[in-house]
Write a protein that holds these residues in place. Structure first.
Motif, mmCIF file in Angstrom:
data_model
loop_
_atom_site.group_PDB
_atom_site.id
_atom_site.type_symbol
_atom_site.label_atom_id
_atom_site.label_comp_id
_atom_site.label_asym_id
_atom_site.label_seq_id
_atom_site.Cartn_x
_atom_site.Cartn_y
_atom_site.Cartn_z
ATOM 1 N N LEU A 110 -5.413 -11.363 -29.856
ATOM 2 C CA LEU A 110 -6.102 -10.315 -30.620
ATOM 3 C C LEU A 110 -7.505 -10.072 -30.071
ATOM 4 N N ARG A 111 -8.249 -11.134 -29.738
ATOM 5 C CA ARG A 111 -9.588 -10.953 -29.158
ATOM 6 C C ARG A 111 -9.515 -10.171 -27.842
ATOM 7 N N ARG A 112 -8.553 -10.497 -27.023
ATOM 8 C CA ARG A 112 -8.428 -9.813 -25.736
ATOM 9 C C ARG A 112 -8.096 -8.338 -25.930
ATOM 10 N N PHE A 113 -7.151 -8.069 -26.847
ATOM 11 C CA PHE A 113 -6.780 -6.674 -27.087
ATOM 12 C C PHE A 113 -7.969 -5.864 -27.609
ATOM 13 N N VAL A 114 -8.683 -6.398 -28.598
ATOM 14 C CA VAL A 114 -9.813 -5.662 -29.184
ATOM 15 C C VAL A 114 -10.894 -5.436 -28.132
ATOM 16 N N ALA A 115 -11.193 -6.452 -27.327
ATOM 17 C CA ALA A 115 -12.235 -6.307 -26.305
ATOM 18 C C ALA A 115 -11.852 -5.237 -25.275
ATOM 19 N N GLU A 116 -10.611 -5.244 -24.804
ATOM 20 C CA GLU A 116 -10.182 -4.257 -23.814
ATOM 21 C C GLU A 116 -10.135 -2.850 -24.420
#
Length: 462
Positions: A333-339
């Motif tokens: 989830l952190r990776r998706f939101v950041a990208e």
């Protein structure tokens, strides 16, 4: 002509009396001749007659005793053989029944098929006139899964007579209960269903008539084995059904996501491109008649084309596989939101510190989809520069916050054309017994709050 003896015992029984009599008579005659010829000590004929008679009786008794002992030994041998044959027969019946159970269970595709077969076994094993199968659900509450040989009213009265109206304390082994008052049944066999003697998943109630408890006593080990096999089959069927339901839910989720993306592309990119194609048809007339207007049209065209390119990029980004399995839920989830924030040039803040460490997989996937949908709506409509994402626990449920500083809108009004994301989020939350709350005002941004219960019935996630 008489038929020959059927076995050794019959032969010995037939020969015992005549053989003993013949031997005794021969012995007596021999003794009489011996007394007449050689024994001059006997003074009277009566004395000489009594002596061989006594010896004849003794010989008769000796022969009779020997034959009787041989008959008893032969009978014991045959009795032992009969018991061994009976034990072997019962063992074969047990193996055949267990093999049949394994075959039927292996060929049963659903729990219903397993239960349909299991309800027939009490009549075969203990001649039960009626039987029920009671199982416990995921919350440990009992429910009657199958009934045979008795109607609902009679079953209620029988359970009351045996004290089974409430969930009984199940014994470790098959147990016979006696009625507390007259009810038409002599006894009730309780057959606990427990996989490998652990937590019971239910029990079988077999109602017996008079004189049928002796069969139960003889077959108690077989009953325990059959109960264990059925319990394992029921547990495996439940696991298989849950796995099938999970796969079906995933398939429905994939289908729903494809439908959403197709609808978004049709309502957004496809319609915009069709409109731009119509406008291009007018440009040939404007080349000579109104070049200034054509320049303005080119500027609008470039802006629309840029917006559609961004929309396509969002759609492609949404189609990327979710990496929960590789990165874990919080990492993915952190990776998706950041990208996503980088793609839309947002200043992003994400807070996952209050998330429980053991979210069910269904909730993880649902939470990911809600965050994804909320960010998509923000990118399409909010014109935001800063976005906040927070997940935590509140009121025994998972709470999801997605807030932006965009243009906002009036939630009480009919959403503008193309604003389908909020409706889809509400439908998805309803499928999980959750709810969606929208807080927004024109010019003051928007906050999306999604609450999902941590304990709920597993349903399709769309």
């Amino acid at each position: 002509m008489k038929s020959p003896p059927r076995n050794t015992i019959e032969l010995l029984v037939r020969l015992r009396w005549p053989f003993a009599a013949v031997v005794g008579l021969l012995f007596a005659l021999t003794r009489l001749v011996e007394g007449l010829l050689f024994d001059t000590a006997m003074e009277t004929p009566a004395g000489r007659a009594v002596d061989p008679i006594v010896w004849g009786v003794l010989a008769f008794a000796a022969i009779w005793i020997v034959f009787s002992w041989a008959i008893r030994q032969e009978r014991e041998r045959i009795s032992n053989e009969a018991r061994m044959l009976e034990a072997l027969r019962e063992s074969n019946e047990r193996l055949e029944l267990l093999y049949e159970i394994n075959q039927r269970v292996a060929s049963s595709a659903t729990l219903d098929e397993v239960l349909d077969y299991a309800i027939t076994l009490p009549a075969r094993l203990v001649d039960a006139a009626a039987a029920t199968i009671v199982l416990t659900d995921e919350q440990g509450q009992p429910y009657t899964a199958r009934v045979t040989g008795i109607d609902a009213g009679a079953l209620e009265r029988a359970r009351a007579a045996f004290g089974l109206r409430i969930m009984p304390t199940l014994p470790a082994q098959p147990t016979i209960l006696r009625p507390q008052h007259l009810c038409g049944w002599a006894s009730c066999l309780i057959l606990p269903l427990a996989e490998r003697q652990v937590q019971p998943i239910g029990w079988i109630e077999a109602f017996l008539k008079e004189g049928e408890t002796a069969l139960y006593e003889a077959r108690q080990p077989l009953l325990a084995t059959v109960a264990s096999e059925l319990a394992e089959a029921i547990v495996n069927s439940r696991r298989r059904d849950r796995a099938i339901a999970s796969v079906a839910a995933v398939e429905r989720a994939i289908s729903a996501e494809r439908t959403r993306i197709a609808r978004d592309l049709h309502d957004g990119v496809a319609q915009s491109l069709a409109f731009m194609r119509m406008r291009i048809n007018l440009w040939e007339d404007w080349l000579e008649q109104d070049p200034a207007r054509l320049r303005e049209e080119f500027a609008t065209f470039k802006a629309n084309l840029r917006a559609q390119i961004e929309e396509l990029r969002r759609a492609i980004f949404a189609l990327r596989p979710i990496e929960i399995g590789q990165l874990g839920f919080t990492g993915a989830l952190r990776r998706f939101v950041a990208e996503f924030a980088e793609q839309n040039d947002w200043d992003i803040s994400i807070d996952l510190n209050e998330l429980p460490p053991d979210l069910p997989p269904v909730l993880e996937l649902a939470a990911f989809r809600f965050v994804q949908e909320a960010l998509n709506n923000t990118a399409k409509h909010a014109q935001a520069r800063r976005v906040w994402v927070k997940l935590g626990v509140r009121d025994h449920g998972l709470i999801i916050h997605v807030r932006d500083d965009g243009v906002g809108f009036n939630p009480g009004e009919e959403p503008p054309a193309g604003h389908l994301g909020l409706r889809q989020m509400r439908e998805r939350a309803a499928a999980l017994d959750g709810q969606v709350t929208i807080i927004s005002r024109p010019g003051h941004g928007t906050e999306v709050r999604v609450w999902l219960p941590l304990i709920y019935s597993v349903v399709a996630v769309s």
